[in-house]
Scaffold this active site. Structure first.
Site, PDB file in Angstrom:
ATOM      1  N   ARG A  38      27.341  45.976  51.214  1.00 33.88           N
ATOM      2  CA  ARG A  38      27.909  44.978  50.601  1.00 33.88           C
ATOM      3  C   ARG A  38      27.192  43.795  50.440  1.00 33.88           C
ATOM      4  NH1 ARG A  38      32.396  42.710  48.557  1.00 33.88           N
ATOM      5  NH2 ARG A  38      33.896  41.982  50.351  1.00 33.88           N
ATOM      6  N   THR A  81      42.723  43.152  43.213  1.00 36.13           N
ATOM      7  CA  THR A  81      42.454  42.842  44.455  1.00 36.13           C
ATOM      8  C   THR A  81      43.454  41.938  45.258  1.00 36.13           C
ATOM      9  OG1 THR A  81      41.067  40.750  45.317  1.00 36.13           O
ATOM     10  CG2 THR A  81      41.928  40.616  43.111  1.00 36.13           C
ATOM     11  N   THR A  99      26.325  49.397  39.459  1.00 35.62           N
ATOM     12  CA  THR A  99      25.019  48.996  40.601  1.00 35.62           C
ATOM     13  C   THR A  99      25.733  48.260  41.827  1.00 35.62           C
ATOM     14  OG1 THR A  99      24.975  47.022  39.113  1.00 35.62           O
ATOM     15  CG2 THR A  99      23.462  48.841  38.601  1.00 35.62           C
ATOM     16  N   ASP A 153      30.936  49.277  45.259  1.00 35.60           N
ATOM     17  CA  ASP A 153      31.896  50.245  45.213  1.00 35.60           C
ATOM     18  C   ASP A 153      31.453  50.984  43.954  1.00 35.60           C
ATOM     19  OD1 ASP A 153      33.347  48.529  46.761  1.00 35.60           O
ATOM     20  OD2 ASP A 153      35.101  48.770  45.404  1.00 35.60           O
ATOM     21  N   GLU A 173      43.333  39.061  46.699  1.00 37.09           N
ATOM     22  CA  GLU A 173      43.037  37.718  46.313  1.00 37.09           C
ATOM     23  C   GLU A 173      44.390  37.267  45.439  1.00 37.09           C
ATOM     24  OE1 GLU A 173      40.831  35.230  47.101  1.00 37.09           O
ATOM     25  OE2 GLU A 173      40.726  36.707  48.676  1.00 37.09           O
ATOM     26  N   TYR A 198      38.567  33.198  40.417  1.00 41.66           N
ATOM     27  CA  TYR A 198      38.464  34.637  40.242  1.00 41.66           C
ATOM     28  C   TYR A 198      39.675  35.183  40.492  1.00 41.66           C
ATOM     29  CZ  TYR A 198      37.740  39.128  42.752  1.00 41.66           C
ATOM     30  OH  TYR A 198      37.884  40.492  43.145  1.00 41.66           O
ATOM     31  N   LYS A 228      41.502  37.579  37.676  1.00 39.25           N
ATOM     32  CA  LYS A 228      42.145  39.067  38.040  1.00 39.25           C
ATOM     33  C   LYS A 228      43.423  39.110  37.792  1.00 39.25           C
ATOM     34  CE  LYS A 228      38.419  41.283  39.731  1.00 39.25           C
ATOM     35  NZ  LYS A 228      38.082  42.687  39.627  1.00 39.25           N
ATOM     36  N   LEU A 257      30.648  43.382  30.476  1.00 40.32           N
ATOM     37  CA  LEU A 257      32.030  43.102  30.200  1.00 40.32           C
ATOM     38  C   LEU A 257      32.364  41.861  29.033  1.00 40.32           C
ATOM     39  CD1 LEU A 257      34.045  43.781  33.268  1.00 40.32           C
ATOM     40  CD2 LEU A 257      33.310  45.252  31.432  1.00 40.32           C
TER      41      LEU A 257
HETATM   42  P1  NDP Z   1      30.050  43.983  43.602  1.00 41.77           P
HETATM   43  O1  NDP Z   1      29.795  42.296  43.441  1.00 41.77           O
HETATM   44  O2  NDP Z   1      29.206  44.734  44.759  1.00 41.77           O
HETATM   45  O3  NDP Z   1      29.463  44.784  42.101  1.00 41.77           O
HETATM   46  C1  NDP Z   1      30.061  44.202  40.969  1.00 41.77           C
HETATM   47  C2  NDP Z   1      29.422  45.039  40.036  1.00 41.77           C
HETATM   48  O4  NDP Z   1      29.776  44.409  38.598  1.00 41.77           O
HETATM   49  C3  NDP Z   1      28.048  44.800  39.747  1.00 41.77           C
HETATM   50  O5  NDP Z   1      27.413  46.203  39.192  1.00 41.77           O
HETATM   51  C4  NDP Z   1      27.522  43.931  38.694  1.00 41.77           C
HETATM   52  O6  NDP Z   1      26.323  43.916  37.982  1.00 41.77           O
HETATM   53  C5  NDP Z   1      28.530  44.257  37.847  1.00 41.77           C
HETATM   54  N1  NDP Z   1      28.740  43.019  36.968  1.00 41.77           N
HETATM   55  C6  NDP Z   1      29.183  41.748  37.057  1.00 41.77           C
HETATM   56  N2  NDP Z   1      29.065  41.046  36.058  1.00 41.77           N
HETATM   57  C7  NDP Z   1      29.197  41.866  34.730  1.00 41.77           C
HETATM   58  C8  NDP Z   1      29.324  41.851  33.576  1.00 41.77           C
HETATM   59  N3  NDP Z   1      29.464  40.846  32.881  1.00 41.77           N
HETATM   60  N4  NDP Z   1      29.022  42.942  32.726  1.00 41.77           N
HETATM   61  C9  NDP Z   1      28.640  44.295  33.296  1.00 41.77           C
HETATM   62  N5  NDP Z   1      28.829  44.547  34.755  1.00 41.77           N
HETATM   63  C10 NDP Z   1      28.999  43.189  35.336  1.00 41.77           C
HETATM   64  O7  NDP Z   1      31.504  44.199  43.707  1.00 41.77           O
HETATM   65  P2  NDP Z   1      32.340  45.218  44.507  1.00 41.77           P
HETATM   66  O8  NDP Z   1      31.456  46.530  44.376  1.00 41.77           O
HETATM   67  O9  NDP Z   1      32.449  44.906  46.034  1.00 41.77           O
HETATM   68  O10 NDP Z   1      33.871  45.269  43.971  1.00 41.77           O
HETATM   69  C11 NDP Z   1      34.091  46.056  42.942  1.00 41.77           C
HETATM   70  C12 NDP Z   1      35.248  45.603  42.246  1.00 41.77           C
HETATM   71  O11 NDP Z   1      36.223  45.577  42.945  1.00 41.77           O
HETATM   72  C13 NDP Z   1      35.052  44.129  41.598  1.00 41.77           C
HETATM   73  O12 NDP Z   1      35.718  44.110  40.405  1.00 41.77           O
HETATM   74  C14 NDP Z   1      35.790  43.301  42.718  1.00 41.77           C
HETATM   75  O13 NDP Z   1      36.222  42.351  42.238  1.00 41.77           O
HETATM   76  C15 NDP Z   1      36.924  44.233  43.010  1.00 41.77           C
HETATM   77  N6  NDP Z   1      37.415  44.059  44.383  1.00 41.77           N
HETATM   78  C16 NDP Z   1      36.355  44.298  45.362  1.00 41.77           C
HETATM   79  C17 NDP Z   1      36.907  44.231  46.831  1.00 41.77           C
HETATM   80  C18 NDP Z   1      36.069  44.132  48.025  1.00 41.77           C
HETATM   81  O14 NDP Z   1      36.283  43.900  49.150  1.00 41.77           O
HETATM   82  N7  NDP Z   1      34.717  44.895  47.765  1.00 41.77           N
HETATM   83  C19 NDP Z   1      38.409  44.144  47.139  1.00 41.77           C
HETATM   84  C20 NDP Z   1      39.010  44.105  45.872  1.00 41.77           C
HETATM   85  C21 NDP Z   1      38.605  43.933  44.637  1.00 41.77           C
HETATM   86  P3  NDP Z   1      24.948  43.452  38.758  1.00 41.77           P
HETATM   87  O15 NDP Z   1      24.422  44.459  39.930  1.00 41.77           O
HETATM   88  O16 NDP Z   1      23.961  43.430  37.921  1.00 41.77           O
HETATM   89  O17 NDP Z   1      25.135  42.271  39.387  1.00 41.77           O
HETATM   90  P1  GDR Z   2      36.714  37.278  49.767  1.00 46.12           P
HETATM   91  O1  GDR Z   2      35.324  37.554  50.803  1.00 46.12           O
HETATM   92  O2  GDR Z   2      36.797  36.051  49.433  1.00 46.12           O
HETATM   93  O3  GDR Z   2      37.905  37.509  50.905  1.00 46.12           O
HETATM   94  O4  GDR Z   2      36.508  38.223  48.630  1.00 46.12           O
HETATM   95  P2  GDR Z   2      34.249  36.839  51.704  1.00 46.12           P
HETATM   96  O5  GDR Z   2      33.700  37.824  52.429  1.00 46.12           O
HETATM   97  O6  GDR Z   2      33.379  36.081  50.575  1.00 46.12           O
HETATM   98  O7  GDR Z   2      34.957  35.572  52.257  1.00 46.12           O
HETATM   99  C1  GDR Z   2      36.049  36.068  53.398  1.00 46.12           C
HETATM  100  C2  GDR Z   2      36.631  35.088  54.134  1.00 46.12           C
HETATM  101  O8  GDR Z   2      35.518  34.595  54.893  1.00 46.12           O
HETATM  102  C3  GDR Z   2      35.348  32.889  54.738  1.00 46.12           C
HETATM  103  N1  GDR Z   2      34.167  32.703  54.982  1.00 46.12           N
HETATM  104  C4  GDR Z   2      32.979  32.847  54.470  1.00 46.12           C
HETATM  105  N2  GDR Z   2      32.694  33.594  53.456  1.00 46.12           N
HETATM  106  C5  GDR Z   2      31.559  33.805  53.004  1.00 46.12           C
HETATM  107  N3  GDR Z   2      31.453  34.453  51.765  1.00 46.12           N
HETATM  108  N4  GDR Z   2      30.446  33.087  53.285  1.00 46.12           N
HETATM  109  C6  GDR Z   2      30.660  32.208  54.462  1.00 46.12           C
HETATM  110  O9  GDR Z   2      29.715  31.688  55.075  1.00 46.12           O
HETATM  111  C7  GDR Z   2      31.926  32.139  54.905  1.00 46.12           C
HETATM  112  N5  GDR Z   2      32.478  31.565  56.076  1.00 46.12           N
HETATM  113  C8  GDR Z   2      33.793  31.848  56.185  1.00 46.12           C
HETATM  114  C9  GDR Z   2      35.888  32.769  53.438  1.00 46.12           C
HETATM  115  O10 GDR Z   2      36.293  31.498  53.372  1.00 46.12           O
HETATM  116  C10 GDR Z   2      37.084  33.782  53.297  1.00 46.12           C
HETATM  117  O11 GDR Z   2      38.230  33.234  53.726  1.00 46.12           O
HETATM  118  C11 GDR Z   2      36.081  39.369  48.767  1.00 46.12           C
HETATM  119  C12 GDR Z   2      35.284  39.779  47.377  1.00 46.12           C
HETATM  120  O12 GDR Z   2      34.880  41.050  47.550  1.00 46.12           O
HETATM  121  C13 GDR Z   2      36.546  39.817  46.471  1.00 46.12           C
HETATM  122  O13 GDR Z   2      35.817  40.268  45.084  1.00 46.12           O
HETATM  123  C14 GDR Z   2      37.664  40.775  46.649  1.00 46.12           C
HETATM  124  O14 GDR Z   2      38.473  40.644  45.501  1.00 46.12           O
HETATM  125  C15 GDR Z   2      38.250  40.279  48.071  1.00 46.12           C
HETATM  126  O15 GDR Z   2      37.298  40.373  48.891  1.00 46.12           O
HETATM  127  C16 GDR Z   2      39.448  41.075  48.363  1.00 46.12           C
END
Ligand code: NDP
Ligand code: GDR
Length: 375
Positions: A196, A137, A15, A18, A139, A161, A165, A69
């Site tokens: 997003r 990630t 959901t 990604d 991170e 986080y 990871k 999970l």
């Molecule tokens: P999202 O936050 O959009 O999606 C996370 C998903 O995980 C949702 O479907 C959420 O469900 C589900 N979820 C959360 N907790 C649980 C749980 N306890 N059991 C089952 N499902 C759960 O993340 P993204 O799609 O952006 O990212 C996908 C993955 O990639 C994540 O693991 C993230 O940490 C990692 N990642 C993301 C990056 C990015 O820039 N987007 C970069 C690097 C890594 P619900 O809809 O119910 O909340």
């Molecule tokens: P990040 O993404 O922490 O890199 O993790 P996020 O978009 O939350 O923050 C990116 C940078 O922006 C700065 N920032 C803010 N961030 C948020 N959320 N809100 C604000 O108001 C704001 N102002 C400044 C943050 O401090 C940070 O430096 C994302 C997630 O998708 C992770 O799950 C994933 O692993 C990494 O990207 C790669």
């Protein structure tokens, strides 16, 4: 009729951003796609509603299962039933700032969650059948030890986080080495899209700028605007998640664009899409984003308006200041390179959020009747 049996994939986090792009991608490839969703009190399937298939029809190729999970029993049950060829572990509490508020839950879901799936594969004797992808990630690099970051760059996680990871990363490597499983990590740098989550900085910006342009909001409050990130498009990155599972040998890969921008740059780009020029004045908590010029689609903005301010509540206890990936290995071995530029990504996100804001503005300006159910 073809007797060819489709490949079966199981996606955790289906959901999420990604999960939705990957499900769509795999369905187009002819897969039977299963997704794990957790129980929520309201529907949370907006991102995959266009893929939904009524459970009463025959021959469905997109099927959802309840699971979590943090609940091994549900994972074993679903994996046993589905017998997947490929598992994509995308589920996570994925918000870095929130992980400081919910560190134990984040460790449980994001760290031990990966272990639970790997153990389920082993318990069910699927080590030789089921390939496993772990959503690792950038991170992990945290306080960066090398610029740009590649597969061999040492990790230094800077949040609960990232620490969770890190465990998931190493347990994936360990199960590969210990049990010969095809298990790999995609070390993905930030990737964004119109779906997003609204509290990640890019979507927060594109949504707020659109609403400010149309008079639905006055100001955008941000934290650290100097943070530097390597932003790509989620649609490009899920293709690589699949490619990583199609190789002869399981390996870990960095996925990134190799280009870096600040949060401030992202604000400027998003505002420019709507014809708003933004200048940043001041320092630290006093920094503001001021409208310098207006043309085009921002009827409610005028020169001199302050539309961006700093709110320190968005600062993190330990910040990741700079991330820049080196995707050379993925380019050379997987033949992969991102196709969407940051300018195209911003344009697509702003277009979606501006369209939604226009709809909200129409409702607001035309007025609407609130019915009292008790009348
Ligand atoms: P999202 O936050 O959009 O999606 C996370 C998903 O995980 C949702 O479907 C959420 O469900 C589900 N979820 C959360 N907790 C649980 C749980 N306890 N059991 C089952 N499902 C759960 O993340 P993204 O799609 O952006 O990212 C996908 C993955 O990639 C994540 O693991 C993230 O940490 C990692 N990642 C993301 C990056 C990015 O820039 N987007 C970069 C690097 C890594 P619900 O809809 O119910 O909340
Ligand atoms: P990040 O993404 O922490 O890199 O993790 P996020 O978009 O939350 O923050 C990116 C940078 O922006 C700065 N920032 C803010 N961030 C948020 N959320 N809100 C604000 O108001 C704001 N102002 C400044 C943050 O401090 C940070 O430096 C994302 C997630 O998708 C992770 O799950 C994933 O692993 C990494 O990207 C790669």
């Amino acid at each position: 009729m073809s007797s060819h049996k489709p490949k079966v994939a199981l996606i955790t986090g289906v959901t999420g951003q990604d999960g939705a792009y990957l499900a769509e991608f795999l369905l187009k490839k002819g897969y039977e796609v299963h997704g794990i969703k957790r129980r929520t009190s309201l529907f949370n399937t907006d991102r995959i509603d266009h893929l939904y298939q009524d459970p009463h029809v025959d021959n469905r190729n997109f099927i959802l299962h309840y699971g979590d999970l943090t609940d091994s029993t549900s994972l074993v049950r679903v994996i046993q039933k589905v017998q997947p060829d490929e598992i994509y572990n995308l589920a996570a509490q994925s918000h870095v700032a929130v992980s400081f508020e919910e560190p134990e839950y984040t460790a449980n879901a994001d760290g031990i969650g990966a272990l639970r799936i790997l153990e389920a594969i082993r318990i069910l004797g699927l080590e030789k059948k089921t390939r496993f992808y772990q959503a690792s990630t950038s991170e992990l690099y945290g306080l960066v030890q090398e610029i740009p970051q590649k597969e061999t760059t040492p990790f230094y996680p800077r949040s609960p986080y990232a620490v969770a990871k890190l465990y998931a990363y190493w347990i994936t490597v360990n199960y590969r080495e210990a049990y010969g499983m095809y298990a790999c990590n995609g070390i993905l740098f930030n990737h964004e899209s119109p779906v997003r989550g609204e509290t990640f900085v890019t979507r927060k910006i594109t949504r707020a700028i659109s609403r400010i342009a149309l008079g639905l909001q006055d100001c955008l409050y941000l934290g650290n605007m100097s943070a530097l990130r390597d932003w790509g498009h989620a649609r490009d990155y899920v293709e690589m998640q699949w490619l990583m599972l199609q190789q002869n040998v399981a390996e870990d890969y960095v996925i990134a664009t190799g280009v870096q921008h600040s949060v401030r740059d992202f604000v400027r780009l998003a505002a420019a899409e709507l014809g708003i020029g933004v200048r940043f004045d001041g320092d630290g908590e006093q920094e503001v984003g001021v409208v310098e010029s207006v043309s085009g689609n921002a009827p409610n903005c005028k020169v001199g308006d302050v539309i961006v301010r700093v709110d320190p509540r968005y600062y993190r206890p330990t910040e990741v200041e700079t991330l820049l990936g080196d995707p050379s290995k993925a380019r050379e071995r997987l033949g992969w390179s991102p196709t969407t530029s940051l300018a195209e990504l911003v344009k697509e996100m702003v277009l979606c959020d501006y369209t939604a804001a226009k709809r909200d503005a129409l409702v607001k300006n035309a007025g609407f009747q609130v019915y009292d159910y008790h009348e």
